[in-house]
Scaffold this motif. Sequence first.
Motif, PDB file in Angstrom:
ATOM      1  N   ASP A 144       3.377  36.856  29.755  1.00 55.47           N
ATOM      2  CA  ASP A 144       3.506  35.400  29.830  1.00 55.47           C
ATOM      3  C   ASP A 144       3.264  34.756  28.465  1.00 55.47           C
ATOM      4  O   ASP A 144       2.611  33.713  28.348  1.00 55.47           O
ATOM      5  N   GLY A 145       3.778  35.407  27.415  1.00 56.01           N
ATOM      6  CA  GLY A 145       3.668  34.870  26.067  1.00 56.01           C
ATOM      7  C   GLY A 145       2.404  35.228  25.329  1.00 56.01           C
ATOM      8  O   GLY A 145       2.268  34.899  24.140  1.00 56.01           O
ATOM      9  N   VAL A 146       1.457  35.927  25.986  1.00 56.92           N
ATOM     10  CA  VAL A 146       0.183  36.288  25.360  1.00 56.92           C
ATOM     11  C   VAL A 146       0.251  37.734  24.888  1.00 56.92           C
ATOM     12  O   VAL A 146       0.586  38.634  25.663  1.00 56.92           O
ATOM     13  N   ARG A 147      -0.071  37.941  23.625  1.00 56.30           N
ATOM     14  CA  ARG A 147      -0.071  39.302  23.093  1.00 56.30           C
ATOM     15  C   ARG A 147      -1.247  40.079  23.671  1.00 56.30           C
ATOM     16  O   ARG A 147      -2.397  39.610  23.650  1.00 56.30           O
ATOM     17  N   VAL A 148      -0.972  41.294  24.176  1.00 58.75           N
ATOM     18  CA  VAL A 148      -2.007  42.088  24.842  1.00 58.75           C
ATOM     19  C   VAL A 148      -2.070  43.479  24.223  1.00 58.75           C
ATOM     20  O   VAL A 148      -1.129  43.932  23.573  1.00 58.75           O
ATOM     21  N   GLY A 149      -3.207  44.161  24.453  1.00 60.25           N
ATOM     22  CA  GLY A 149      -3.358  45.531  23.985  1.00 60.25           C
ATOM     23  C   GLY A 149      -4.591  45.730  23.140  1.00 60.25           C
ATOM     24  O   GLY A 149      -5.355  44.805  22.868  1.00 60.25           O
ATOM     25  N   SER A 150      -4.775  46.972  22.713  1.00 59.02           N
ATOM     26  CA  SER A 150      -5.924  47.361  21.908  1.00 59.02           C
ATOM     27  C   SER A 150      -5.584  47.247  20.428  1.00 59.02           C
ATOM     28  O   SER A 150      -4.561  47.775  19.979  1.00 59.02           O
ATOM     29  N   ALA A 151      -6.434  46.589  19.671  1.00 62.03           N
ATOM     30  CA  ALA A 151      -6.223  46.484  18.228  1.00 62.03           C
ATOM     31  C   ALA A 151      -6.736  47.711  17.490  1.00 62.03           C
ATOM     32  O   ALA A 151      -6.436  47.884  16.310  1.00 62.03           O
ATOM     33  N   THR A 152      -7.512  48.569  18.159  1.00 62.33           N
ATOM     34  CA  THR A 152      -7.954  49.807  17.519  1.00 62.33           C
ATOM     35  C   THR A 152      -6.881  50.885  17.642  1.00 62.33           C
ATOM     36  O   THR A 152      -6.559  51.570  16.683  1.00 62.33           O
ATOM     37  N   LEU A 153      -6.318  51.042  18.847  1.00 58.73           N
ATOM     38  CA  LEU A 153      -5.245  52.014  19.050  1.00 58.73           C
ATOM     39  C   LEU A 153      -3.882  51.455  18.676  1.00 58.73           C
ATOM     40  O   LEU A 153      -2.928  52.211  18.525  1.00 58.73           O
ATOM     41  N   ALA A 154      -3.762  50.134  18.589  1.00 59.86           N
ATOM     42  CA  ALA A 154      -2.499  49.462  18.250  1.00 59.86           C
ATOM     43  C   ALA A 154      -1.428  49.724  19.297  1.00 59.86           C
ATOM     44  O   ALA A 154      -0.267  49.943  18.970  1.00 59.86           O
ATOM     45  N   GLN A 155      -1.809  49.706  20.587  1.00 59.48           N
ATOM     46  CA  GLN A 155      -0.831  49.819  21.645  1.00 59.48           C
ATOM     47  C   GLN A 155      -1.402  49.229  22.929  1.00 59.48           C
ATOM     48  O   GLN A 155      -2.594  48.947  23.032  1.00 59.48           O
ATOM     49  N   THR A 156      -0.521  49.048  23.921  1.00 58.58           N
ATOM     50  CA  THR A 156      -0.887  48.439  25.193  1.00 58.58           C
ATOM     51  C   THR A 156      -0.997  49.515  26.264  1.00 58.58           C
ATOM     52  O   THR A 156      -0.177  50.441  26.310  1.00 58.58           O
ATOM     53  N   ALA A 157      -1.983  49.395  27.129  1.00 60.64           N
ATOM     54  CA  ALA A 157      -2.229  50.381  28.179  1.00 60.64           C
ATOM     55  C   ALA A 157      -1.404  50.024  29.412  1.00 60.64           C
ATOM     56  O   ALA A 157      -1.885  49.343  30.323  1.00 60.64           O
ATOM     57  N   PHE A 158      -0.151  50.500  29.468  1.00 64.02           N
ATOM     58  CA  PHE A 158       0.670  50.262  30.652  1.00 64.02           C
ATOM     59  C   PHE A 158       0.076  50.938  31.883  1.00 64.02           C
ATOM     60  O   PHE A 158       0.348  50.529  33.016  1.00 64.02           O
ATOM     61  N   GLU A 159      -0.723  51.989  31.668  1.00 63.41           N
ATOM     62  CA  GLU A 159      -1.316  52.679  32.813  1.00 63.41           C
ATOM     63  C   GLU A 159      -2.285  51.786  33.584  1.00 63.41           C
ATOM     64  O   GLU A 159      -2.624  52.084  34.733  1.00 63.41           O
ATOM     65  N   ALA A 160      -2.722  50.675  32.975  1.00 66.46           N
ATOM     66  CA  ALA A 160      -3.612  49.740  33.662  1.00 66.46           C
ATOM     67  C   ALA A 160      -2.840  48.644  34.386  1.00 66.46           C
ATOM     68  O   ALA A 160      -3.449  47.807  35.056  1.00 66.46           O
ATOM     69  N   MET A 161      -1.522  48.613  34.265  1.00 71.67           N
ATOM     70  CA  MET A 161      -0.704  47.567  34.886  1.00 71.67           C
ATOM     71  C   MET A 161      -0.081  48.072  36.177  1.00 71.67           C
ATOM     72  O   MET A 161       0.154  49.266  36.355  1.00 71.67           O
TER      73      MET A 161
END
Length: 661
Positions: A144-161
């Motif tokens: 919904d326009g908000v950037r999401v994810g981990s800034a340490t790993l630099a990726q988003t956890a789709f497994e949590a969606m």
Amino acid sequence: MQPSQFLFAMQPILSRAASSLARPSSRPSTHVSALATRGALTALSHAALLALGAVPVAALAQSSSSPLDRVVVTGTREAQPLSKSVADIVLIDAETLRDGGADTVEEALRRYAGLQITRNGGPGQSAGYLIRGNNASGAIVLVDGVRVGSATLAQTAFEAMSLAQIDHIEVLRGPASGLYGADAVGGVIQIFTKKGQGPLSVTGHAAVGGNNSRQADFGVSGAQAGFDYAASVGRETSEGVSAIRPHDANGYYNPDRDGFGRTTAAARLGFTPAEGHRIGLSATQSRLNAQYDSADFDANFNADPSPDFRNRLKTRSIAADYRGTLSPIWTTSAQVARNTDDSLSGGGFPSRYKTDRDQVTWQNALRVGAGQQVVLAYEHLSEKVRADVFPSAPKRTNNAYIAGYTGEFGPIALEGSLRRDDNSAYGGNTTGNLGASYALTSELKVRALAGKTFRAPSFNDLYFPQYGIPTIRPERGRSIELGLNWTSGASSASATVYRNKVRDQIAYNPDPMGTDCPKGYFGCAGNVGRAKMTGATLTGSHRVGNLSLNATVDFLDAQDELKRTRLLRRAAHQESVSADYDTGTWSVGATLTDVGARPDVGGNLGAYAVLDLRASWKFLPQWRLEAKMLNVADRDVQPVRDYQGLGRQAWFGIRYDMKGL
């Protein structure tokens, strides 16, 4: 190119995929099942070709409207018809997510947007994703326009969606830093949650599956007296299988099952005090508790895989927004948002990593002439990380100024963007895109796009103890693509060829001479490589009567230009073909996914093909029974070296969908 010609050209791929299903597997019973599946696939492919060949062009013209008439926003940051986009954009709508049979968000992205997926086991395990061969760190994910994810790993956890909380997904494949800034090298994935409209609607779904798996979700939505609302909750659990294969190279194998539990919730509220003005509030949250296999090591580096390793991940996003039409030529929008990604993972000695992102966006769309629009935006992003391994809480801020233009001049369409990012950690960067399309006929257009991109170093690259380098430079890339799009009634096809070259690639630097890393470091992050990704994507869809056919074929050559080797875990080809027959009361469908061999650390991963089947029966206007069989041939899938996916899995469920109470 007629749809029948497109499917005829794909027949060798179908036949080769069917043959790969018949290859012997490590499971003794697989060979017999695969032989039966091969015959079914061959019959299916021939039937599809005959059906397409029997449909005259006149019948196509009388079909329902093209899916390209639908509206997307990711290509320009403002709404536009998909058929007008110069960029390569895929829209995965709510019906496809609901009825397509995909079991996870990442699987839906693979089937319908051509992403390559890596995963440390089955559903619930950590998943990576590759757009046009670029790492997950080279793609931006928005909810919904908000950037999401981990800034340490630099990726988003789709497994949590969960798919239950998603209305639709837009995937922009190709350079997008000119609009979205750092990390939009391979593209942008934008997920939209459900939004209320019309009378009260109620949905519910429950299912049971193999490996003692359970799913349930419930949602309501609607609009009344200027207010709109939508809310959903969901819960998924599974005992799973062991994520690691026996005799793995690292000694991580533990014979226990690696299951997961996932709870999700989403809500969107809006108020329209006057026509053309809406104030909104949205929130999403997910909790994942997933077991995985790993090992703790003693002082002599002996591996102990016996602890109960778990990934406990909590993600949360909340945003307030306003959009208003101030005049016939000026529309403004603003959003204030926070995203939190909080992970506690490990066995006997778990580690915590928490990312907080605060985002402020102000955007203005100005219609400066007939068919012409200018977008001006300001974006502020503040990122802060708290982790056990960091002695302090490092943070960085980014201020960005964006200008975009779209224009139509008869058969010619133009799109351009320019963005300036000023970051407290790695300095300033200017990026941009320029593209154009030309309508050769009312059904056929050619398009071209070029862009300049950059990927920001992650917090691990900058600050991780005895690894991070605060002076590391962003990766910089240049991308160019050429595409051809055809649509006629309910049929469409496209072909896109692209090349993306990246310099100053961020990767592990072993520093064999001891000159690049600080004293005492055993290697460190560094700008050590150059990469080139070239490829082609072919898509096609056709509907005749109750039959729908869809196909996506990707070819990729991803090279490390310095070492002259293929980049790890990139398949040279990947195909997905789906067929669905829907009478309104009952439906049946099948999806074949074929993934080529991939290099990995210590060897190659074999090619594989997976066939999924699905069926549903609407026994009452609001009630439907559903069934699906995943991995029908029980293929032995190795998504990453030494890891394994699920085997054959059956699901049975019931769905309730009441609209307009």
